[in-house]
Design an enzyme around this catalytic site. Structure first.
Site, PDB file in Angstrom:
ATOM      1  N   ALA A 153      77.305  57.624  32.930  1.00 38.70           N
ATOM      2  CA  ALA A 153      76.007  58.306  32.360  1.00 38.70           C
ATOM      3  C   ALA A 153      75.146  58.907  33.627  1.00 38.70           C
ATOM      4  O   ALA A 153      74.720  60.049  33.584  1.00 38.70           O
ATOM      5  CB  ALA A 153      75.150  57.408  31.320  1.00 38.70           C
ATOM      6  N   TYR A 154      74.708  58.065  34.302  1.00 39.63           N
ATOM      7  CA  TYR A 154      73.985  58.376  35.352  1.00 39.63           C
ATOM      8  C   TYR A 154      74.583  59.377  36.410  1.00 39.63           C
ATOM      9  O   TYR A 154      74.192  60.345  36.817  1.00 39.63           O
ATOM     10  CB  TYR A 154      73.546  57.066  36.199  1.00 39.63           C
ATOM     11  CG  TYR A 154      72.600  57.180  37.314  1.00 39.63           C
ATOM     12  CD1 TYR A 154      71.353  57.519  37.355  1.00 39.63           C
ATOM     13  CD2 TYR A 154      73.104  57.367  38.791  1.00 39.63           C
ATOM     14  CE1 TYR A 154      70.301  57.782  38.151  1.00 39.63           C
ATOM     15  CE2 TYR A 154      72.298  57.515  39.925  1.00 39.63           C
ATOM     16  CZ  TYR A 154      70.900  57.862  39.591  1.00 39.63           C
ATOM     17  OH  TYR A 154      69.807  58.180  40.590  1.00 39.63           O
TER      18      TYR A 154
END
Length: 247
Positions: A153-154
């Protein structure tokens, strides 16, 4: 320390109440800027920027466009315009395989890191165009270039920030508005509190310098990118990863 002149300039720093954002805010304030911090967890200006008058800290959720717009309205009342925008607000999220990633956490990471950067740019850039000047700096990450295992996600959000920086830089190339981003390696900030010890060790092992970057080193690079002296470079990603990435 190199000195850049930010006298009579207003600088907005998202996520400026701590970590990388706070270090950049202090560096610009020391160089004469009137700093307005946008942060979800605001502190008193003197705690972050010293006792010099004129600075402000506003409570802002960058993932909510209405909150961003209200903050801009307040900032314009404080300083009359925005000369510098630094998008530093961010969250890391849990470290786990993509197929196990909690949906709500995926949405949270994108909302703060990607949507928050987009919202701030969308709100502030028209003011810069109106005034005929601006510097935008987006804080991405080396994870956006290389991808971190168990950090999909990051990594995805920061990759998108890099691409958005390139697009906006091209869109504003006909103006005296520079848009760039930096891609730091991990720094010892509160974001590390979201990471496991194994994850931190794995990230550190990838850095040829053998240490984490300091927030002061990031602020030093940021100061030039936000200054008038950066009059030509735009739409670029500047590496500050200790040798981990060289492209």
């Amino acid at each position: 320390m190199n000195h850049y002149d930010f006298q009579d300039q207003v600088a907005v720093i998202t996520g400026g109440a701590k970590g990388i954002g706070m270090s950049i805010a202090r560096r610009l304030a020391e160089s004469g800027a009137r700093v307005v911090i946008w942060d979800r967890h605001p502190t008193a200006p003197e705690e972050t920027l010293g006792n010099e008058r004129g600075h402000a800290v506003l409570e802002v959720d960058v993932g909510d466009y209405r909150s961003v717009q209200r903050a801009l309205d307040s900032t314009l009342k404080i300083g009359g315009g925005v000369d510098v925008l630094v998008n530093s607000a961010g969250v890391v999220g849990p470290d786990c395989p993509l197929w196990e990633y909690p949906l709500d956490q995926w949405e949270r990471v994108q909302r703060v890191n990607l949507d928050g950067t987009f919202y701030a740019c969308r709100a502030v850039v028209p003011e810069m165009i109106r005034r005929g000047y601006g510097r935008v700096l987006n804080i991405a990450s080396i994870a956006g270039k290389e991808g971190n295992a168990n950090g999909s996600a990051y990594s995805a959000a920061k990759a998108a920030v890099i691409a958005m920086t390139k697009s906006l830089g091209k869109e504003l190339a006909g103006h005296d508005i520079a848009v760039n981003c930096i891609t730091p390696a991990a720094a010892k900030t509160d974001l590390m509190l979201e990471m496991s010890e194994d994850y931190i060790a794995a990230v550190l092992a990838k850095i040829p310098r053998g240490r984490f970057v300091t927030v002061e080193e990031i602020a030093a690079l940021s100061a030039w990118l936000c200054s008038r002296e950066n009059s030509f470079t735009t739409g670029a990603a500047f590496d500050i990863s200790g040798g981990r990435a060289t492209y």
